[in-house]
Write an enzyme that holds these catalytic residues in place. Structure first.
Site, PDB file in Angstrom:
ATOM      1  N   SER A 163       3.482  -2.095  10.431  1.00  0.00           N
ATOM      2  CA  SER A 163       4.929  -2.186  10.667  1.00  0.00           C
ATOM      3  C   SER A 163       5.527  -3.551  10.315  1.00  0.00           C
ATOM      4  O   SER A 163       6.413  -4.036  11.018  1.00  0.00           O
ATOM      5  CB  SER A 163       5.265  -1.790  12.108  1.00  0.00           C
ATOM      6  OG  SER A 163       4.902  -0.433  12.340  1.00  0.00           O
ATOM      7  N   ASN A 171       0.874  -1.173   0.000  1.00  0.00           N
ATOM      8  CA  ASN A 171       0.000   0.000   0.000  1.00  0.00           C
ATOM      9  C   ASN A 171       0.909   1.220   0.000  1.00  0.00           C
ATOM     10  O   ASN A 171       1.489   1.565   1.025  1.00  0.00           O
ATOM     11  CB  ASN A 171      -0.900  -0.019   1.249  1.00  0.00           C
ATOM     12  CG  ASN A 171      -1.725   1.253   1.379  1.00  0.00           C
ATOM     13  OD1 ASN A 171      -1.772   2.074   0.454  1.00  0.00           O
ATOM     14  ND2 ASN A 171      -2.366   1.428   2.525  1.00  0.00           N
ATOM     15  N   TRP A 172       1.027   1.841  -1.171  1.00  0.00           N
ATOM     16  CA  TRP A 172       1.943   2.984  -1.281  1.00  0.00           C
ATOM     17  C   TRP A 172       1.407   4.209  -0.552  1.00  0.00           C
ATOM     18  O   TRP A 172       2.129   5.186  -0.377  1.00  0.00           O
ATOM     19  CB  TRP A 172       2.162   3.336  -2.758  1.00  0.00           C
ATOM     20  CG  TRP A 172       2.933   2.316  -3.541  1.00  0.00           C
ATOM     21  CD1 TRP A 172       3.494   1.164  -3.060  1.00  0.00           C
ATOM     22  CD2 TRP A 172       3.232   2.348  -4.946  1.00  0.00           C
ATOM     23  NE1 TRP A 172       4.130   0.482  -4.089  1.00  0.00           N
ATOM     24  CE2 TRP A 172       3.977   1.189  -5.244  1.00  0.00           C
ATOM     25  CE3 TRP A 172       2.940   3.240  -5.975  1.00  0.00           C
ATOM     26  CZ2 TRP A 172       4.429   0.911  -6.545  1.00  0.00           C
ATOM     27  CZ3 TRP A 172       3.398   2.962  -7.261  1.00  0.00           C
ATOM     28  CH2 TRP A 172       4.134   1.809  -7.542  1.00  0.00           C
ATOM     29  N   LYS A 173       0.136   4.194  -0.175  1.00  0.00           N
ATOM     30  CA  LYS A 173      -0.498   5.380   0.433  1.00  0.00           C
ATOM     31  C   LYS A 173      -0.276   6.591  -0.492  1.00  0.00           C
ATOM     32  O   LYS A 173      -0.207   6.406  -1.701  1.00  0.00           O
ATOM     33  CB  LYS A 173       0.004   5.597   1.869  1.00  0.00           C
ATOM     34  CG  LYS A 173      -0.142   4.316   2.703  1.00  0.00           C
ATOM     35  CD  LYS A 173       0.026   4.518   4.173  1.00  0.00           C
ATOM     36  CE  LYS A 173      -0.132   3.173   4.896  1.00  0.00           C
ATOM     37  NZ  LYS A 173      -0.110   3.302   6.336  1.00  0.00           N
ATOM     38  N   HIS A 185      -9.569   1.254   4.930  1.00  0.00           N
ATOM     39  CA  HIS A 185      -8.271   1.417   5.610  1.00  0.00           C
ATOM     40  C   HIS A 185      -8.477   2.346   6.804  1.00  0.00           C
ATOM     41  O   HIS A 185      -9.252   3.308   6.729  1.00  0.00           O
ATOM     42  CB  HIS A 185      -7.235   1.980   4.642  1.00  0.00           C
ATOM     43  CG  HIS A 185      -5.849   1.938   5.216  1.00  0.00           C
ATOM     44  ND1 HIS A 185      -5.407   2.865   6.140  1.00  0.00           N
ATOM     45  CD2 HIS A 185      -4.836   1.066   5.032  1.00  0.00           C
ATOM     46  CE1 HIS A 185      -4.167   2.549   6.486  1.00  0.00           C
ATOM     47  NE2 HIS A 185      -3.794   1.470   5.833  1.00  0.00           N
ATOM     48  N   GLY A 239       2.867  -1.079   4.302  1.00  0.00           N
ATOM     49  CA  GLY A 239       2.906   0.348   4.005  1.00  0.00           C
ATOM     50  C   GLY A 239       4.325   0.804   3.692  1.00  0.00           C
ATOM     51  O   GLY A 239       4.838   0.586   2.596  1.00  0.00           O
ATOM     52  N   GLY A 240       4.979   1.412   4.677  1.00  0.00           N
ATOM     53  CA  GLY A 240       6.296   2.016   4.483  1.00  0.00           C
ATOM     54  C   GLY A 240       7.305   1.129   3.755  1.00  0.00           C
ATOM     55  O   GLY A 240       7.997   1.587   2.832  1.00  0.00           O
ATOM     56  N   GLU A 260      -5.383  -4.761  10.626  1.00  0.00           N
ATOM     57  CA  GLU A 260      -4.346  -3.751  10.813  1.00  0.00           C
ATOM     58  C   GLU A 260      -4.618  -2.999  12.114  1.00  0.00           C
ATOM     59  O   GLU A 260      -5.416  -2.054  12.124  1.00  0.00           O
ATOM     60  CB  GLU A 260      -4.353  -2.748   9.647  1.00  0.00           C
ATOM     61  CG  GLU A 260      -4.018  -3.351   8.303  1.00  0.00           C
ATOM     62  CD  GLU A 260      -3.405  -2.309   7.368  1.00  0.00           C
ATOM     63  OE1 GLU A 260      -2.337  -2.584   6.829  1.00  0.00           O
ATOM     64  OE2 GLU A 260      -3.974  -1.228   7.203  1.00  0.00           O
ATOM     65  N   GLU A 268      -6.860   4.716   7.922  1.00  0.00           N
ATOM     66  CA  GLU A 268      -6.625   6.153   7.654  1.00  0.00           C
ATOM     67  C   GLU A 268      -7.864   6.787   7.025  1.00  0.00           C
ATOM     68  O   GLU A 268      -8.155   7.956   7.258  1.00  0.00           O
ATOM     69  CB  GLU A 268      -5.371   6.311   6.772  1.00  0.00           C
ATOM     70  CG  GLU A 268      -4.111   6.050   7.594  1.00  0.00           C
ATOM     71  CD  GLU A 268      -2.933   5.488   6.826  1.00  0.00           C
ATOM     72  OE1 GLU A 268      -2.923   5.574   5.581  1.00  0.00           O
ATOM     73  OE2 GLU A 268      -2.018   4.947   7.477  1.00  0.00           O
ATOM     74  N   GLY A 297       2.652   2.352  10.894  1.00  0.00           N
ATOM     75  CA  GLY A 297       3.625   3.426  10.739  1.00  0.00           C
ATOM     76  C   GLY A 297       4.324   3.798  12.038  1.00  0.00           C
ATOM     77  O   GLY A 297       4.984   4.830  12.123  1.00  0.00           O
TER      78      GLY A 297
END
Ligand code: 13P
Length: 258
Positions: A220, A21-23, A105, A241-242, A176, A107, A182
């Site tokens: 993470s 997930n590049w966000k 998600h 993610g990251g 999640e 967010e 993150g």
């Protein structure tokens, strides 16, 4: 530009799935570099997909033609068309050969006030256009500390089960925990497995195909903790993610799922 639209395959019986997930990250140049590095490293035993920001989807689709990696979007509208400024429908995504779409998600739940029913309606719209929704559930730190983890994730999944009926077997679920996203604080493999087992049991009560459904863990996930998470009985892959923004890190996570 002609983009080949491939028929979505049915869920591949618990083959591990790793989704990046590049966000809201990337640029055309950075994406091209990342995609080239991943294409040169793959394919992996696990299925791999990338969820890019909307404006880059056509670039990603073109770049991944003929590659084993699939691609997806990070959200879709609950509606097919109409006066919904800024929204993108599942029908539009399907036209480009989109395979997956993230729904709910944390967010989006937190920053865009997406409630359980809206998330379920989005997943329904995605399925109607033969996309596979990856429905995200997870508790906040306050909810975990108040002992509400089970109730929260069950409530979130329950809305989707009620809305989709027997089609629930066609979705992917992603657990999640919000406190792990993150933050560098991963749920321990045991903590994650406990919630995954709970979600699997809830799915079992709704569909005879629950044993074949994928439940991903996100929060993470890194190259050094992925294997222990993926070794758990009910963890069928990851939502990353990251670490999905760095080719070497993401490739290592994909390998850990093999
Ligand atoms: P991180 O891997 O950066 O914690 O993000 C997880 C996530 O939100 C994936 O959807």
């Amino acid at each position: 530009m002609v983009i080949r639209v491939t028929e979505p395959k049915g869920q591949d019986m618990r083959r591990k799935l790793v989704v990046g997930n590049w966000k809201m990250n990337g640029s055309r140049a950075a994406n091209a570099e990342l995609l080239a590095a991943l294409k040169a490293t793959g394919p992996w035993i696990a299925e791999v997909a990338l969820c890019a920001p909307m404006p880059y989807l056509a670039d990603v689709a073109l770049s991944l033609q003929g590659d084993a990696m699939a691609w997806g979007a990070q959200d879709c509208s609950a509606f097919d068309s109409g006066a919904y400024t800024g929204e993108v429908s599942a029908a539009m995504l399907a036209e480009f050969g989109c395979r997956y779409v993230l729904n709910g998600h944390s967010e989006r739940r937190a920053m865009h006030a997406e409630g359980d029913q809206l998330v379920a309606d989005k997943a329904k719209a995605a399925l109607a256009h033969r996309l596979t929704p990856i429905v995200c559930v997870g508790e906040t730190l306050a909810e975990r500390e108040a002992g509400q983890t089970d109730a929260v994730v069950k409530r979130q999944l329950s809305a989707v089960i009620h809305t989709l009926g027997h089609c629930i077997s066609q979705i992917v679920v992603a657990y999640e925990p919000v406190w792990a996203i993150g933050t560098g604080k991963t749920a321990s493999p045991e903590q994650a497995q406990a919630v995954h087992a709970l979600l699997r049991a809830q799915l079992k009560a709704a569909t005879e195909h629950a044993g074949d459904m994928k439940i991903l863990y996100g929060g993470s996930v890194k190259a050094d903790n992925a294997a222990a998470l993926f070794a758990q009985a009910d963890i069928d892959g990851g939502l990353i993610g990251g670490a999905s923004l760095k080719a070497a890190d993401f490739a290592a996570i994909c390998r850990a799922a093999g």
